[in-house]
Write an enzyme that holds these catalytic residues in place. Structure first.
Site, mmCIF file in Angstrom:
data_model
loop_
_atom_site.group_PDB
_atom_site.id
_atom_site.type_symbol
_atom_site.label_atom_id
_atom_site.label_comp_id
_atom_site.label_asym_id
_atom_site.label_seq_id
_atom_site.Cartn_x
_atom_site.Cartn_y
_atom_site.Cartn_z
ATOM 1 N N HIS A 233 10.518 -3.744 3.182
ATOM 2 C CA HIS A 233 10.915 -2.340 3.146
ATOM 3 C C HIS A 233 11.329 -1.857 4.518
ATOM 4 O O HIS A 233 10.846 -2.328 5.528
ATOM 5 C CB HIS A 233 9.842 -1.430 2.545
ATOM 6 C CG HIS A 233 8.524 -1.305 3.257
ATOM 7 N ND1 HIS A 233 7.678 -2.347 3.493
ATOM 8 C CD2 HIS A 233 7.884 -0.204 3.749
ATOM 9 C CE1 HIS A 233 6.578 -1.904 4.091
ATOM 10 N NE2 HIS A 233 6.676 -0.602 4.264
ATOM 11 N N HIS B 84 -1.006 4.542 9.941
ATOM 12 C CA HIS B 84 0.385 4.982 10.083
ATOM 13 C C HIS B 84 0.435 6.252 10.938
ATOM 14 O O HIS B 84 0.787 7.322 10.455
ATOM 15 C CB HIS B 84 0.990 5.241 8.713
ATOM 16 C CG HIS B 84 0.994 4.041 7.802
ATOM 17 N ND1 HIS B 84 -0.137 3.577 7.174
ATOM 18 C CD2 HIS B 84 1.989 3.202 7.432
ATOM 19 C CE1 HIS B 84 0.178 2.508 6.439
ATOM 20 N NE2 HIS B 84 1.457 2.259 6.584
ATOM 21 N N HIS C 46 0.821 -1.223 0.000
ATOM 22 C CA HIS C 46 0.000 0.000 0.000
ATOM 23 C C HIS C 46 0.856 1.275 0.000
ATOM 24 O O HIS C 46 0.474 2.283 0.564
ATOM 25 C CB HIS C 46 -0.981 -0.035 1.189
ATOM 26 C CG HIS C 46 -0.330 -0.109 2.533
ATOM 27 N ND1 HIS C 46 -0.883 -0.778 3.603
ATOM 28 C CD2 HIS C 46 0.843 0.406 3.000
ATOM 29 C CE1 HIS C 46 -0.088 -0.666 4.654
ATOM 30 N NE2 HIS C 46 0.956 0.060 4.318
ATOM 31 N N GLU D 226 4.713 -5.370 8.390
ATOM 32 C CA GLU D 226 3.323 -5.186 7.920
ATOM 33 C C GLU D 226 2.755 -6.474 7.328
ATOM 34 O O GLU D 226 1.536 -6.666 7.290
ATOM 35 C CB GLU D 226 3.254 -4.069 6.863
ATOM 36 C CG GLU D 226 3.474 -2.681 7.439
ATOM 37 C CD GLU D 226 3.320 -1.566 6.395
ATOM 38 O OE1 GLU D 226 3.109 -0.415 6.804
ATOM 39 O OE2 GLU D 226 3.444 -1.839 5.173
HETATM 40 C C1 DHB Z 1 6.059 3.814 2.605
HETATM 41 C C2 DHB Z 1 5.071 3.876 3.596
HETATM 42 C C3 DHB Z 1 4.314 2.759 3.870
HETATM 43 O O1 DHB Z 1 3.311 2.793 4.788
HETATM 44 C C4 DHB Z 1 4.524 1.576 3.204
HETATM 45 O O2 DHB Z 1 3.767 0.517 3.554
HETATM 46 C C5 DHB Z 1 5.500 1.493 2.230
HETATM 47 C C6 DHB Z 1 6.269 2.632 1.930
HETATM 48 C C7 DHB Z 1 6.854 5.034 2.288
HETATM 49 O O3 DHB Z 1 6.714 6.046 2.983
HETATM 50 O O4 DHB Z 1 7.605 5.008 1.296
HETATM 51 FE FE FE Z 2 2.595 0.906 5.349
#
Ligand code: DHB
Ligand code: FE
Length: 288
Positions: free
Chosen positions: A197, A59, A12, A244
């Site tokens: 990530h 978030h 997302h 996540e």
């Molecule tokens: C980013 C934020 C998110 O919540 C995520 O799931 C993936 C990437 C970001 O800020 O790049």
């Molecule tokens: Fe996220």
């Protein structure tokens, strides 16, 4: 009785929402990413559910560090897109399904999972980006999303976070809840977030393609074993925000095979790097 017909899994990443909102989907950087969702948008048109039960994480948008529910079910009649610092995304408000949400809360809480009942909640990119990817861009003022959505927020931001095992068990309880609802609704359950990530610190930008693809393989074929993976492995292998992915186990736990039914059909699988600093994964599983 209501029925869970399919589960959808997708990252997302907020930058995807920005690319959609600013009309950048055909730029060379973004084209391969959005190509991976062409099938999905068509599939959504052909398999339109009555309700989407959408598992995502907030978030620090609707909830601040002052109050952090582990599992929160949105029971309101509607939810506004949140202002995430640059204003709210120009997308329609989300229409809820208070009757089904309240029934699921009743059933799941009596099934020993302590949910927080939320009657007012703005929804951030965690929820709106998957809707845009699957349903296409919708005009903020005309029409709206194709069906009601029950937002289900999971804390994967502030430690301690729930285990994959707990999430998988919760998915099974959600399935029991849906199947005891006295109206023959077609319900999809979506799990969002991930894949690998890390957004901060010396490891920022970490991507682990091999681990991600193994996660997809195991999510399809051996979800109960995958649910045993401890939270530290997610963080070490998939980065701090890779955690996540435990939310995908909620959706997977709600599929028929976990309750003794047939294995799901893989309607679509897609993996792409990069989107911003992030790996993107996507699956559609159908109950047959
Ligand atoms: C980013 C934020 C998110 O919540 C995520 O799931 C993936 C990437 C970001 O800020 O790049
Ligand atoms: Fe996220």
């Amino acid at each position: 009785m209501a029925r869970i017909t399919a589960s959808v899994y997708t990252s997302h990443v907020p930058a995807i929402g920005v690319a959609l909102d600013l009309g950048k989907t055909h730029e060379p950087y973004w084209q391969p990413l959005f190509k991976g969702y062409e099938f999905s948008k068509q599939w959504m048109k052909e398999n339109k559910p009555d309700v989407i039960f959408l598992v995502y994480n907030d978030h620090a948008t609707a909830f601040s560090l002052e109050l952090i529910p582990t599992f929160a079910i949105g029971c309101a009649a509607e939810f506004q897109p949140a202002d995430e610092g640059y204003g709210a995304r120009p997308v329609p408000k989300v229409i809820g399904h208070p009757e089904l949400a309240s029934h699921i809360a009743q059933s799941v809480i009596q099934d020993d999972f302590d949910l927080t009942i939320v009657n007012r909640m703005d929804v951030d990119h965690g929820l709106t980006v998957p809707l845009s990817l699957m349903c296409g861009q919708q005009d903020k003022d005309k029409g709206g999303w194709p069906c009601p959505v029950i937002p289900f927020a999971v804390n994967v931001v502030q430690y301690p976070v729930p285990s994959g095992r707990r999430c998988f068990q919760l998915g099974q309880a959600i399935r029991r809840a849906v199947e005891s609802y006295d109206d023959p609704l077609n319900v999809q359950i979506w799990g969002t977030g991930g894949m690998s990530h890390q957004l901060q610190g010396p490891r920022a930008g970490l991507i682990n393609r091999e681990w991600d693809n193994r996660f997809l393989d195991r999510l399809i074929a051996e979800p109960a074993a995958l649910a045993q993976v401890p939270h530290l492995e997610y963080v070490e292998e998939a980065g701090s925000e890779g955690i996540e992915l435990v939310m995908w186990l909620i959706a997977r736990g709600a599929m028929a095979d976990v309750a003794g039914g047939k294995a799901p059909t893989v309607a679509h699988r897609f993996y792409h790097v990069p989107a911003s600093n992030t790996a993107v994964g996507h699956l559609i599983l159908e109950n047959t």
